[in-house]
Design an enzyme around this catalytic site. Structure first.
Site, PDB file in Angstrom:
ATOM      1  N   ARG A 141       0.803  -1.215   0.000  1.00  0.00           N
ATOM      2  CA  ARG A 141       0.000   0.000   0.000  1.00  0.00           C
ATOM      3  C   ARG A 141       0.841   1.273   0.000  1.00  0.00           C
ATOM      4  O   ARG A 141       0.498   2.244  -0.675  1.00  0.00           O
ATOM      5  CB  ARG A 141      -0.867  -0.011   1.261  1.00  0.00           C
ATOM      6  CG  ARG A 141      -1.856   1.122   1.377  1.00  0.00           C
ATOM      7  CD  ARG A 141      -2.453   1.139   2.789  1.00  0.00           C
ATOM      8  NE  ARG A 141      -2.822  -0.165   3.271  1.00  0.00           N
ATOM      9  CZ  ARG A 141      -4.031  -0.704   3.161  1.00  0.00           C
ATOM     10  NH1 ARG A 141      -4.986  -0.016   2.600  1.00  0.00           N
ATOM     11  NH2 ARG A 141      -4.274  -1.917   3.619  1.00  0.00           N
ATOM     12  N   CYS A 155     -26.677  -4.661  -7.129  1.00  0.00           N
ATOM     13  CA  CYS A 155     -27.832  -4.960  -6.281  1.00  0.00           C
ATOM     14  C   CYS A 155     -27.397  -5.458  -4.907  1.00  0.00           C
ATOM     15  O   CYS A 155     -27.624  -6.623  -4.560  1.00  0.00           O
ATOM     16  CB  CYS A 155     -28.716  -5.983  -6.976  1.00  0.00           C
ATOM     17  SG  CYS A 155     -28.941  -5.580  -8.706  1.00  0.00           S
ATOM     18  N   TYR A 182      -4.995  -2.435  -3.472  1.00  0.00           N
ATOM     19  CA  TYR A 182      -6.147  -3.280  -3.130  1.00  0.00           C
ATOM     20  C   TYR A 182      -7.423  -2.777  -3.823  1.00  0.00           C
ATOM     21  O   TYR A 182      -8.517  -2.917  -3.293  1.00  0.00           O
ATOM     22  CB  TYR A 182      -6.305  -3.395  -1.603  1.00  0.00           C
ATOM     23  CG  TYR A 182      -5.025  -3.857  -0.952  1.00  0.00           C
ATOM     24  CD1 TYR A 182      -4.607  -5.179  -1.095  1.00  0.00           C
ATOM     25  CD2 TYR A 182      -4.190  -2.976  -0.256  1.00  0.00           C
ATOM     26  CE1 TYR A 182      -3.405  -5.609  -0.547  1.00  0.00           C
ATOM     27  CE2 TYR A 182      -2.987  -3.399   0.291  1.00  0.00           C
ATOM     28  CZ  TYR A 182      -2.598  -4.712   0.140  1.00  0.00           C
ATOM     29  OH  TYR A 182      -1.402  -5.136   0.669  1.00  0.00           O
TER      30      TYR A 182
END
Ligand code: PLP
Length: 432
Positions: free
Chosen positions: A290, A356, A385
């Site tokens: 990250r 949905c 990510y």
């Protein structure tokens, strides 16, 4: 530091207006800054210069081939978690002999593949895994370099889904058991004990958990290194980044003030850890993901509709949780900004995708300028990510990815053609 900023009213990535890319390549669109990737890699690499070290980019955070090649060109290497990732390294022109292989569930086929490619080290997470690696190495008449992942039993003070260094987690072997494990592993004839590894968790925003873990594990490393002639100690990844305010954190002055505040910077990390690590006399490996890729990428999306329900102002966009699952998965925060700066009052808005699922949202009750159909928004800090966790849920094709370098840009991944989604699927014979 990163390279996304407003120039006048327009959001730029380095020397390119993001809007130009969105119009040319469509949305949803991932955009990566090569300069940011480079800057973050080098900031860490340089801060650790007093140590014999190797930065192994945790490519599970972003495994686009152009991103990998950027890191490889800088002399970086990779932390892989599957044979597929190792094949990606090779496809990107990286060197498998500098890679480490992590993960709790390495299959026999994966171990064999990595051994044949000359992996630098398997970071093993259990004794059955060590036995399996030994067995396969013996069959191939090879010696397998291994390190064992120690679970130091420290809390990284991060989100439950990304903390890994306590005994509640599936990762590594408990600190107290490590000596016994090395003693037994040393009797397995086709293993070469090469190092010791740890990783306490992800998005760690303070230096103290790293310091605590290194302090706790150092005497053990020293002892094992002497006894088994270890070559390296990997202190894992996990360096956190700033998600809020992501955009402001692009400026130099912000980082100057960050250095004074309680914010993790590579220099602070190195200032605390180098004095602890240097006396070990070992090669130090780092596995940041990250920290290198997170703020180097954004996800651009288009507003489809604005829907007011009386209680809420829903901004419905064309990206969804299948493109970026972090808010749904980890309650993650992504700053959201319009590609064209807007004046006027802010409106508390829920930014949602079209899938949905009620979990399909990017932000809730977020103050946003008034936007309407066709407006373009950027979800900041989406480089780690993000795309790697995307899926075809709702038969939505994977987004395109663009790499920017100065005023240049190019497609680093084409938008997935819809028919590719069901490639490999068949209508079985008896249904026809
Ligand atoms: C995920 C992971 C990393 C990278 O974590 P970041 O928080 O992205 O730096 C490093 N090492 C191991 C073993 C991991 O599983």
């Amino acid at each position: 530091m990163h390279d996304f900023r407003y120039v006048g009213k327009k959001l730029f990535c380095e020397g390119v207006a993001v809007e130009t890319l969105a119009k040319k390549f469509g949305t949803p669109l991932y955009i990566y800054s090569q300069r940011t990737l480079t800057d973050h890699f080098q900031k860490l690499d340089r801060a650790l210069a007093p140590l014999d070290h190797l930065v192994c980019f945790a490519m599970k955070s972003n495994s686009n081939l152009s991103v990998l090649r950027t890191i490889a060109n800088l002399g970086g290497s990779f932390d892989v978690v599957s044979a597929g990732e190792l094949q990606r390294v090779i496809a990107a022109g990286g060197d498998p002999r500098k890679c480490v292989f992590a993960g709790v569930a390495k299959t026999e086929a994966e171990i064999e593949f990595a051994l044949r490619k000359g992996i630098y080290s398997f970071n093993a997470e259990s004794e059955p895994e060590l036995q399996r690696i030994n067995k396969i190495a013996a069959r191939l008449k090879k010696f397998a370099p291994v390190a064992v992942r120690v679970n130091p039993g420290v809390d990284a003070y991060t989100h439950a889904k990304i903390t890994t260094g306590t005994y509640e987690n599936k990762f590594g072997i408990a600190f107290e058991k490590i000596e016994g494990v090395y003693a037994r592993a040393s009797k397995l004839k086709n293993l070469r004990l090469r190092g010791l590894q740890m990783h306490i968790g992800s998005q760690v925003t303070k230096t103290s958990p790293f310091e605590e873990a290194v302090k706790k594990v150092s005497p053990l490393v020293r002892q094992l290194a002497e006894k088994f002639e270890l070559e390296f100690f990997s202190i894992g990844g996990g360096l956190g980044i700033v998600y809020e305010p992501a955009l402001a954190s692009g400026s130099n002055s912000w980082w100057k003030s960050a250095a004074a505040k309680n914010i993790l910077t590579p220099q602070k990390y190195a200032d605390r850890l180098v004095p602890l690590l240097k006396p070990l006399g070992l090669k130090i490996l780092l596995e940041p993901g990250r920290f290198i890729s997170g703020n180097a990428g954004i996800l651009v999306t288009r507003v489809e509709f604005v829907k007011r329900t009386g209680k809420k102002n829903f901004v419905i966009v064309d990206a969804a949780m299948n493109d970026l699952i972090r808010p749904a998965f980890y309650d993650a925060y992504h700053e959201i900004v319009p590609l064209t700066k807007k004046a006027g009052a802010m409106i508390a808005s829920d930014v949602v995708g079209g899938i949905c699922e009620s979990g399909d949202y990017f932000a809730k009750d977020r103050p946003l300028p008034k936007v309407g159909e066709g407006d373009l928004l950027a979800l900041m800090s989406a480089g780690a990510y993000g795309s790697v966790q995307s899926s075809n849920y709702n038969a939505r094709p994977l987004a395109a990815e663009i790499l920017v370098n100065g005023k240049k840009y190019a497609v680093a991944r084409e938008r997935q053609p819809v028919k590719e989604i069901w490639r490999g699927e068949k209508i079985v014979a008896w249904l026809k």
